[in-house]
Design an enzyme around this catalytic site. Structure first.
Site, mmCIF file in Angstrom:
data_model
loop_
_atom_site.group_PDB
_atom_site.id
_atom_site.type_symbol
_atom_site.label_atom_id
_atom_site.label_comp_id
_atom_site.label_asym_id
_atom_site.label_seq_id
_atom_site.Cartn_x
_atom_site.Cartn_y
_atom_site.Cartn_z
ATOM 1 N N GLN A 1 4.524 -10.722 2.800
ATOM 2 C CA GLN A 1 4.427 -9.358 3.316
ATOM 3 C C GLN A 1 5.761 -8.632 3.157
ATOM 4 O OE1 GLN A 1 0.801 -9.230 6.138
ATOM 5 N NE2 GLN A 1 2.435 -10.169 7.309
ATOM 6 N N ARG B 1 -5.272 -2.207 -7.048
ATOM 7 C CA ARG B 1 -6.201 -2.652 -6.014
ATOM 8 C C ARG B 1 -7.248 -1.561 -5.829
ATOM 9 N NH1 ARG B 1 -2.128 -3.010 -0.925
ATOM 10 N NH2 ARG B 1 -3.990 -3.387 0.337
ATOM 11 N N ARG C 1 12.344 -24.529 36.662
ATOM 12 C CA ARG C 1 12.770 -23.703 35.524
ATOM 13 C C ARG C 1 13.750 -24.474 34.643
ATOM 14 N NH1 ARG C 1 13.164 -18.090 34.507
ATOM 15 N NH2 ARG C 1 12.155 -17.718 36.507
ATOM 16 N N ASN D 1 7.440 1.341 1.806
ATOM 17 C CA ASN D 1 7.712 0.222 0.916
ATOM 18 C C ASN D 1 8.703 0.546 -0.203
ATOM 19 O OD1 ASN D 1 5.963 -1.934 2.000
ATOM 20 N ND2 ASN D 1 4.344 -0.469 1.584
ATOM 21 N N ARG E 1 0.829 -1.204 0.000
ATOM 22 C CA ARG E 1 0.000 0.000 0.000
ATOM 23 C C ARG E 1 0.864 1.255 0.000
ATOM 24 N NH1 ARG E 1 -3.108 2.837 3.894
ATOM 25 N NH2 ARG E 1 -2.026 1.721 5.552
#
Length: 235
Positions: free
Chosen positions: A102, A71, A156, A19, A9
């Site tokens: 992504q 888009r 632990r 981006n 986007r």
């Protein structure tokens, strides 16, 4: 046929036009597009964007399997879900299996995608996601007090004896087109996880993530370049 979809986007509140912002000498989106383009089992890579700047930037990479697509405005808002972008793509393009990638995971490599596809092709597997193994002790609040989630504090475990847990790192997801259209979800049915290297734990969402991941990428590139240096046979 495997189709990779990378939603990119133009609008970003935390890091404007992140981006296409330079990350280790290349636009951020370059790194995931490159990994997808190099993956032999991926037949086509689609970069979905609403930005003319991003469109021209990606076209300039010159990758043979990559196509930039548009888009709709409703799927380019701050509130639009990734699944809505996937659905818009699925109804308009032909493919058998979808790999959602992504762009905020620039440490993704071709080998990671190949491992994911290998898992996806195993009998009975319906979808795959990428993850990172973490060895941290988790707690949650309940009834006003804190309670351990994944270990017994009375016993632990040492780190080397602790299996830890898998964290979704958001790099990629794989699902068949019919199953996605039936569920409208990136994951469904019998799910398997492909583990990626520990440095892929981060996603770039905030400026601090950018600083961390760029340093991790520089270290990785330095290590790879050192491995390519041939041994000295004569001095």
């Amino acid at each position: 046929m495997y189709a990779a979809l990378i939603p990119v986007r133009g609008g970003s509140k935390s890091i404007p036009l992140k981006n296409v912002k330079e990350f280790c000498g290349k636009p951020l989106v370059y790194w995931t597009v490159k990994a997808a383009n190099e993956c032999k089992k991926i037949d086509k890579v689609y970069v979905s964007t609403d930005s003319k700047v991003i469109r021209e930037t990606v076209k300039g990479f010159g990758f043979e399997k990559v196509e930039v697509i548009g888009r709709s405005g409703k799927n380019a808002t701050d509130t639009a879900s990734t699944e809505s972008v996937m659905a818009e793509f699925a109804y308009n393009y032909q493919f058998d299996n979808l790999i959602l990638i992504q762009a905020t995971s620039p440490l993704l490599m071709r080998e990671d995608l190949e491992k994911g596809i290998e898992l996806f092709e195993q009998p009975g597997v319906d979808s795959v996601l990428s993850s990172v193994r973490q060895k941290r002790f988790c707690w949650k609040e309940r009834d006003g007090y804190s309670h351990p989630v994944n270990y017994d504090f009375n016993h632990r475990p040492r780190r080397q004896e602790f299996d830890g847990y898998l964290v979704e790192n958001g790099a990629f997801y794989i699902i068949s087109k019919p199953l996605f259209l039936a569920t409208n979800c990136r994951l469904a049915g019998n799910i398997k996880t492909v583990e990626m290297s520990e440095d892929t734990y981060y996603e770039i969402d905030e400026p601090s993530d950018w600083i961390i991941m760029e340093e991790l990428m520089k270290r990785r590139q330095k290590k790879l370049s050192q491995n390519k240096i041939p041994p000295i046979k004569l001095f």
